[in-house]
Design a protein around this motif. Structure first.
Motif, mmCIF file in Angstrom:
data_model
loop_
_atom_site.group_PDB
_atom_site.id
_atom_site.type_symbol
_atom_site.label_atom_id
_atom_site.label_comp_id
_atom_site.label_asym_id
_atom_site.label_seq_id
_atom_site.Cartn_x
_atom_site.Cartn_y
_atom_site.Cartn_z
ATOM 1 N N TYR A 88 0.885 -1.333 -0.038
ATOM 2 C CA TYR A 88 0.169 -0.071 -0.006
ATOM 3 C C TYR A 88 0.765 1.384 0.037
ATOM 4 C CZ TYR A 88 -4.337 2.555 0.781
ATOM 5 O OH TYR A 88 -5.630 3.151 0.699
ATOM 6 N N SER A 89 2.066 1.148 0.509
ATOM 7 C CA SER A 89 3.116 2.307 0.617
ATOM 8 C C SER A 89 3.337 2.485 -0.776
ATOM 9 C CB SER A 89 3.969 2.073 1.531
ATOM 10 O OG SER A 89 5.147 2.932 1.577
ATOM 11 N N GLN A 90 3.818 1.514 -1.570
ATOM 12 C CA GLN A 90 4.314 1.784 -2.946
ATOM 13 C C GLN A 90 3.340 2.249 -3.898
ATOM 14 O OE1 GLN A 90 5.259 -2.338 -3.385
ATOM 15 N NE2 GLN A 90 7.548 -1.925 -3.770
ATOM 16 N N VAL A 91 2.041 2.131 -3.507
ATOM 17 C CA VAL A 91 1.055 2.638 -4.367
ATOM 18 C C VAL A 91 0.962 4.355 -4.479
ATOM 19 C CG1 VAL A 91 -1.492 3.135 -4.400
ATOM 20 C CG2 VAL A 91 -0.629 0.752 -4.050
ATOM 21 N N TRP A 92 1.530 4.864 -3.432
ATOM 22 C CA TRP A 92 1.770 6.341 -3.349
ATOM 23 C C TRP A 92 2.696 6.799 -4.659
ATOM 24 C CZ3 TRP A 92 -1.627 9.176 -1.217
ATOM 25 C CH2 TRP A 92 -2.235 8.992 0.249
ATOM 26 N N ASP A 93 3.612 6.012 -4.720
ATOM 27 C CA ASP A 93 4.795 6.543 -5.600
ATOM 28 C C ASP A 93 4.199 6.106 -7.263
ATOM 29 O OD1 ASP A 93 6.301 7.808 -4.030
ATOM 30 O OD2 ASP A 93 7.490 5.864 -3.568
#
Length: 283
Positions: A88-93
């Motif tokens: 879910y953190s990688q989705v930001w980038d």
């Protein structure tokens, strides 16, 4: 075709950036009181195809000639094989690439308003953008662990307050116009997006119903013809989504976003962007 690592995608060249466009159309005119920087963005059409046609044809080879449930099952197998799953953190980038403003590469385009916002203004505060789940997390209780909750094919940047206004409502027509997102309408149990993204949203929902069939420990997501689905793993209204799909066919910008998710992030495609005719073959 194996997916390219996330690190490569975030280091794309200026040339590749010019070819990566959001799938949004022009937004309705905003009130004069809005600041000039919040003007809706007209999408840029890619100069050349991002993925060669023969690559796409080969990708769907096992689905050719099928209809109905066999077609749905074949597509499920195709879009569920050799997939890279993001956190879910990688989705930001990732969203900063897939939904980049072609006129300002340091900004993203917001789904429901069509406005451009600083890509680094992501978070949960007023004035920021966050990760909208077109298929709400509560419709199947899949959360944000790697899986349906992090699938880029239904995740889009959205204004924090507009995202909250939509909540977990199903999609249908009617209601009162959203004061924060002109052109969008809502009532107690449904949300109607602006015309420019109606088909895009329909194809995202239909993709999710094919991609996530109850394996990998997640619920079997299905579209139905109801609103007010709440926490069950269904999303409606199917008849409305089918109308939106027909009224708003895939644009070059939507196709380019599909290709970017395929090449640079997940290694899978939304088949209903590539083959809109398959929607009628299944539903």
């Amino acid at each position: 075709m194996p997916p390219t690592h996330l690190r490569r995608a975030l280091a794309v060249s200026a040339t590749a950036a010019a070819l990566t466009v959001p799938l949004l159309g022009a937004a309705p005119a905003e009130p004069a009181a809005r600041v000039a920087s919040a003007a809706p963005v007209v999408p840029v059409v890619p100069a050349v195809p991002v993925v060669p046609a023969d690559v796409v044809d080969d990708y769907y080879a096992d689905a050719e000639g099928l209809t109905g449930e066999p077609l749905k099952q074949a597509l499920h197998e195709i879009i569920s094989t050799d997939v890279t799953t993001l956190t879910y953190s990688q989705v930001w980038d990732a969203l900063k690439v897939t939904d980049r403003d072609p006129a300002d590469p340091d900004s993203v385009i917001l789904l429901y308003t069509g406005l451009s916002r600083d890509a680094d203004a992501n978070g949960g505060n007023v004035g920021q953008w966050n990760r909208e789940h077109v298929w709400p997390q509560s419709h199947g209780d899949f959360g944000t662990s790697p899986g349906p909750g992090t699938d880029l094919h239904h995740l889009r940047p959205s204004d924090v307050q507009v995202n909250s206004d939509r909540g977990n409502k199903d999609f249908d027509e009617g209601g009162t116009e959203s004061p924060r997102a002109p052109g969008n309408y809502t009532d107690a149990d449904s949300w109607e997006p602006r015309d420019e993204v109606k088909g895009d949203i329909a194809r995202m929902a239909l993709y999710m119903a094919v991609r996530w069939e109850g394996g990998d420990g997640f619920a079997d997501l299905e579209v139905n013809d109801s609103t007010g689905n709440g926490s069950v793993p269904y999303l409606g209204r199917l008849s409305t989504l089918l109308d939106w799909h027909a009224q708003d066919p895939p644009s070059a910008a939507e196709e380019a976003r599909n290709a970017t998710v395929f090449e640079d992030f997940q290694g899978n495609r939304n088949p209903f962007v590539d083959h809109p005719e398959w929607v009628e073959e299944i539903w």
